[in-house]
Design a protein around this motif. Structure first.
Motif, PDB file in Angstrom:
ATOM      1  N   LYS A  10       0.840  -1.202   0.000  1.00  0.00           N
ATOM      2  CA  LYS A  10       0.000   0.000   0.000  1.00  0.00           C
ATOM      3  C   LYS A  10       0.873   1.249   0.000  1.00  0.00           C
ATOM      4  CE  LYS A  10      -4.252   1.071   0.544  1.00  0.00           C
ATOM      5  NZ  LYS A  10      -5.179   1.055  -0.582  1.00  0.00           N
TER       6      LYS A  10
ATOM      7  N   LYS B 157      -6.362   6.543  -0.867  1.00  0.00           N
ATOM      8  CA  LYS B 157      -5.399   5.481  -0.555  1.00  0.00           C
ATOM      9  C   LYS B 157      -4.815   5.668   0.842  1.00  0.00           C
ATOM     10  CE  LYS B 157      -3.961   4.463  -5.290  1.00  0.00           C
ATOM     11  NZ  LYS B 157      -2.852   4.493  -6.268  1.00  0.00           N
TER      12      LYS B 157
ATOM     13  N   SER C 130      -7.496   4.779   3.373  1.00  0.00           N
ATOM     14  CA  SER C 130      -7.655   3.325   3.358  1.00  0.00           C
ATOM     15  C   SER C 130      -6.510   2.642   4.103  1.00  0.00           C
ATOM     16  CB  SER C 130      -7.716   2.841   1.911  1.00  0.00           C
ATOM     17  OG  SER C 130      -7.642   1.450   1.843  1.00  0.00           O
TER      18      SER C 130
ATOM     19  N   ALA D  61      -6.985   3.208   7.841  1.00  0.00           N
ATOM     20  CA  ALA D  61      -8.112   2.460   8.397  1.00  0.00           C
ATOM     21  C   ALA D  61      -7.864   0.955   8.415  1.00  0.00           C
ATOM     22  CB  ALA D  61      -9.377   2.767   7.600  1.00  0.00           C
ATOM     23  N   CYS D  62      -7.290   0.434   7.361  1.00  0.00           N
ATOM     24  CA  CYS D  62      -7.130  -1.023   7.243  1.00  0.00           C
ATOM     25  C   CYS D  62      -5.949  -1.573   8.038  1.00  0.00           C
ATOM     26  CB  CYS D  62      -6.979  -1.417   5.778  1.00  0.00           C
ATOM     27  SG  CYS D  62      -8.455  -1.146   4.800  1.00  0.00           S
ATOM     28  N   TYR D  63      -4.861  -0.812   8.073  1.00  0.00           N
ATOM     29  CA  TYR D  63      -3.624  -1.360   8.643  1.00  0.00           C
ATOM     30  C   TYR D  63      -3.232  -0.755   9.978  1.00  0.00           C
ATOM     31  CZ  TYR D  63      -3.339  -3.132   3.910  1.00  0.00           C
ATOM     32  OH  TYR D  63      -3.622  -3.752   2.720  1.00  0.00           O
ATOM     33  N   GLN D  64      -3.844   0.351  10.373  1.00  0.00           N
ATOM     34  CA  GLN D  64      -3.528   1.032  11.618  1.00  0.00           C
ATOM     35  C   GLN D  64      -2.013   1.092  11.851  1.00  0.00           C
ATOM     36  OE1 GLN D  64      -5.782  -1.074  14.575  1.00  0.00           O
ATOM     37  NE2 GLN D  64      -7.727  -0.327  13.789  1.00  0.00           N
TER      38      GLN D  64
END
Length: 88
Positions: A5, A60, A63, A66-69
């Protein structure tokens, strides 16, 4: 996953920077003489691309947060990319 990412965001920021650099060069051209209408149209098109890239980079970054903290360096890197996109 987070590494992918971050690389994806980095590529988008580099692409945006390249467009911004080209736009800056084109903006200086009128100082040397006249600019044809096609050049102005091209700059307007490029501005639309840069604006859309900014939105993509923001999405991005959000995202990724939020997804990977992310923590530490990765968090700072995402925030840096987001800031760079806003400044360009």
């Amino acid at each position: 996953m987070l590494k992918n990412k971050l690389e994806e965001i980095k590529k988008s920021v580099i692409e945006m920077g390249n467009y911004s650099l080209t736009m800056t060069k084109n903006a200086i051209a009128p100082l040397a003489g006249t600019v044809p209408d096609k050049a102005r149209e091209k700059m307007n098109e490029m501005e639309d691309v840069v604006n859309s890239l900014e939105l993509v980079i923001d999405e991005k970054c959000i995202s990724g947060l939020a997804c990977y903290q992310p923590e530490g360096g990765n968090l700072r890197r995402i925030l840096m990319y987001n800031k760079m996109a806003n400044d360009l």
